[in-house]
Design a protein around this motif. Structure first.
Motif, short mmCIF file in Angstrom:
data_model
loop_
_atom_site.label_atom_id
_atom_site.label_comp_id
_atom_site.label_asym_id
_atom_site.label_seq_id
_atom_site.Cartn_x
_atom_site.Cartn_y
_atom_site.Cartn_z
N TYR A 346 0.83 -1.21 0.00
CA TYR A 346 0.00 0.00 0.00
C TYR A 346 0.87 1.26 0.00
CZ TYR A 346 -4.32 -2.60 0.72
OH TYR A 346 -5.40 -3.43 0.57
N ALA A 347 1.51 1.51 -1.14
CA ALA A 347 2.45 2.63 -1.21
C ALA A 347 2.52 3.20 -2.61
CB ALA A 347 3.84 2.16 -0.76
N ILE A 348 3.12 4.38 -2.71
CA ILE A 348 3.54 4.96 -3.98
C ILE A 348 5.04 5.17 -3.89
CG2 ILE A 348 3.38 6.93 -5.55
CD1 ILE A 348 0.58 7.48 -4.53
N ILE A 349 5.76 4.67 -4.89
CA ILE A 349 7.21 4.85 -4.96
C ILE A 349 7.51 5.72 -6.17
CG2 ILE A 349 9.45 3.69 -5.14
CD1 ILE A 349 7.90 2.97 -2.59
N GLY A 350 8.19 6.84 -5.96
CA GLY A 350 8.48 7.78 -7.03
C GLY A 350 9.50 7.27 -8.03
N GLU A 351 9.78 8.09 -9.03
CA GLU A 351 10.69 7.70 -10.11
C GLU A 351 12.14 7.62 -9.64
OE1 GLU A 351 10.28 9.71 -13.86
OE2 GLU A 351 8.26 10.40 -13.37
N ASN A 352 12.90 6.71 -10.29
CA ASN A 352 14.34 6.58 -10.06
C ASN A 352 14.68 6.45 -8.57
OD1 ASN A 352 15.87 7.04 -12.78
ND2 ASN A 352 14.21 8.54 -12.76
N THR A 353 13.89 5.66 -7.88
CA THR A 353 14.10 5.45 -6.45
C THR A 353 14.55 4.00 -6.21
OG1 THR A 353 12.64 7.18 -5.61
CG2 THR A 353 12.82 5.20 -4.27
N VAL A 354 15.40 3.81 -5.22
CA VAL A 354 15.90 2.48 -4.89
C VAL A 354 15.46 2.11 -3.48
CG1 VAL A 354 17.93 1.02 -4.56
CG2 VAL A 354 17.93 2.76 -6.36
N VAL A 355 14.81 0.96 -3.36
CA VAL A 355 14.45 0.41 -2.05
C VAL A 355 15.38 -0.78 -1.83
CG1 VAL A 355 12.63 -0.62 -0.65
CG2 VAL A 355 12.06 1.14 -2.33
N HIS A 356 16.32 -0.62 -0.92
CA HIS A 356 17.38 -1.62 -0.73
C HIS A 356 16.87 -2.88 -0.02
CE1 HIS A 356 20.82 0.27 -2.52
NE2 HIS A 356 20.68 1.38 -1.81
N GLU A 357 17.74 -3.86 0.04
CA GLU A 357 17.40 -5.18 0.58
C GLU A 357 16.81 -5.09 1.99
OE1 GLU A 357 20.50 -8.06 0.45
OE2 GLU A 357 21.13 -7.53 -1.60
N ASN A 358 15.77 -5.92 2.20
CA ASN A 358 15.15 -6.09 3.52
C ASN A 358 14.48 -4.83 4.07
OD1 ASN A 358 15.87 -8.95 4.09
ND2 ASN A 358 17.95 -8.14 3.94
N ALA A 359 14.35 -3.80 3.25
CA ALA A 359 13.62 -2.61 3.69
C ALA A 359 12.12 -2.89 3.65
CB ALA A 359 13.96 -1.42 2.81
N GLU A 360 11.35 -2.13 4.42
CA GLU A 360 9.89 -2.27 4.43
C GLU A 360 9.24 -0.90 4.27
OE1 GLU A 360 8.18 -4.41 7.66
OE2 GLU A 360 9.63 -6.05 7.57
N VAL A 361 8.31 -0.82 3.32
CA VAL A 361 7.56 0.41 3.10
C VAL A 361 6.08 0.07 3.17
CG1 VAL A 361 7.07 2.32 1.53
CG2 VAL A 361 9.38 1.33 1.60
N GLY A 362 5.38 0.64 4.17
CA GLY A 362 3.94 0.43 4.28
C GLY A 362 3.55 -0.84 5.01
N LYS A 363 2.25 -0.91 5.33
CA LYS A 363 1.70 -2.05 6.05
C LYS A 363 0.31 -2.40 5.50
CE LYS A 363 4.73 -2.53 9.56
NZ LYS A 363 5.45 -3.79 9.87
N GLU A 364 -0.14 -3.62 5.77
CA GLU A 364 -1.52 -4.00 5.49
C GLU A 364 -2.43 -3.25 6.47
OE1 GLU A 364 -2.76 -5.85 3.22
OE2 GLU A 364 -1.14 -7.12 2.45
N PRO A 365 -3.61 -2.82 6.04
CA PRO A 365 -4.51 -2.09 6.95
C PRO A 365 -4.83 -2.86 8.23
CG PRO A 365 -5.28 -1.92 4.69
CD PRO A 365 -4.14 -2.90 4.68
N ALA A 366 -4.96 -4.19 8.13
CA ALA A 366 -5.32 -4.99 9.29
C ALA A 366 -4.22 -5.00 10.35
CB ALA A 366 -5.62 -6.42 8.86
N GLU A 367 -2.99 -4.71 9.94
CA GLU A 367 -1.88 -4.75 10.90
C GLU A 367 -1.88 -3.54 11.82
OE1 GLU A 367 2.05 -6.01 9.44
OE2 GLU A 367 1.11 -6.29 7.48
#
Length: 395
Positions: A346-367
């Protein structure tokens, strides 16, 4: 020699900062923001013009115009590269006695009166550059002519609880407008102005000139031009549009419009191949989906490499999702990379962006139902290995 003129030309307001899109418009104008995996927002009004037989478009730019100007270029992808007409970029410019930014939507058109006069049009179509929709403007123009209107406003019926967010048009059963209310607290109708107007040019020219001479004016169509025309009993009509239309001026609405593309329950005419949306698509290699990858109910554009799990997501051109990475209910904009075992929900990731190993962005609503919201990472950002970006966070 026959006089060279255009019956109707379009003026596209594309100079807004788009501050509600926050980090996604820190480097580019809102109309240049990526949408739907392979488009920019501006592709929709430009394509609508071409599909409606309007071949002369002035694009009024102001905020962060470089990428937008480069993207539009000479208008060739939309068939707008013409010797007489076509597409023209119109930034604010220095005049003999003064130099100033566009002060409002009406002032932006006023500053370009000479450009419009060059084509001597009978009608001028005013458009906004931050909506996702397909619309045949020629049908609206026919409506305008049939009613002998001075101005026709395209309206869309919004839920009553949202009327305070829009300019609301109140009209008689025949469509003639008797009142225009800007963001009313207690609306009388749910006809929301779409920011799409057709004016008789001679009439609009007069009101723009008078508005510019008024030192107390906000130089705005909704606040000044339209109320002044109503006060003078000009003929204003509401043209009801019943197709898909989305104002993508907020992060949530931009995400929702992207998700609508892949939602099988939303019968979008956006998917209609007979009304094509044109775009400047730079050549890329074909996409590769690894045999071990999992891709469900998603759009994957050209030039992508998918080795991980992608569900209910928009993956734009040139993106990479590495092995073990999980992307769900997310919009990833062009040329971004999601590295091994990263998780984006549940996220928006902009252009030319790097999400490195084991990173976490966002959660499920139920969490985390009490604090849940969309997570957003801007363009040209780096999310470090193991970094956690929570719900509602904007990086």
């Amino acid at each position: 020699m026959l006089e060279r003129r255009k019956e109707c030309i379009a003026m596209l307001l594309a100079g807004g900062q788009g501050s509600r899109l926050k980090v996604l418009t820190s480097d580019v104008a809102k109309p240049a923001v990526s949408f739907g995996g392979k488009y920019r927002i501006i592709d929709f009004p430009l394509s609508n013009c071409v599909n409606s037989g309007i071949d002369t478009v002035g694009i009024l730019t102001q905020y962060k115009p470089l990428e937008l100007n480069s993207y539009v270029g000479n208008g060739q992808p939309w068939g707008l590269n013409r010797n007489f007409g076509g597409v023209s970029i119109l930034p604010p410019y220095a005049q003999a006695d003064k130099s100033e930014w566009y002060k409002g939507t009406a002032n932006a058109i006023y500053q370009n009166i000479h450009f419009i006069d060059m084509y001597n049009p009978e009608y001028v179509l005013i458009l906004s550059g931050d909506h996702i929709y397909k619309m045949d403007y020629s049908k609206m123009l026919a409506f305008h002519k049939e009613r002998n209107a001075d101005c026709t406003i395209a309206v869309y019926d919004v839920p009553w609880e949202e009327t305070s967010r829009f300019g609301i048009v109140n009209a008689n059963p025949d469509g003639m407008i008797y009142e225009f209310e800007e963001k009313p607290k207690n609306a009388k109708s749910n006809h929301a102005s779409m920011g799409i107007y057709i004016f008789n040019w001679k009439v609009l020219r007069k009101y723009l000139t008078e508005d510019e001479a008024d030192p107390n004016s906000s130089n705005d169509f909704g606040k000044n031009i339209l109320p002044n025309m109503l006060h003078d009993e000009q003929r204003l009509f509401a043209y009801v549009f019943d197709g898909y239309w989305k104002d993508v001026g907020t992060l949530d609405s931009l995400w929702e419009a992207n998700m609508d593309i892949i939602n099988p329950k939303v019968p979008l005419e956006l998917k209609d191949p007979d009304f094509r949306i044109y775009a400047r698509n730079y050549a890329k290699a074909p996409s590769y989906i690894d045999p071990k990858a999992s891709v469900k109910n998603s759009m994957v554009s050209e030039g992508c490499v998918i080795r991980g799990t992608v569900e209910n997501s928009i993956i734009s051109a040139g993106c990479v999702v590495e092995e073990g990475a999980v992307v769900k209910n997310t919009v990833i904009m062009p040329e971004s990379r999601v590295e091994k075992d990263a998780k984006i929900i549940y996220a928006i990731i902009g252009e030319n962006t790097v999400v490195h190993e084991n990173a976490e962005v966002g959660k499920e609503p139920a969490e985390c139902p009490a604090v849940w919201g969309l997570s957003v990472v801007g363009s040209h950002r780096v999310i470090e290995e193991g970094q956690v970006i929570g719900p509602k966070e904007v990086v």
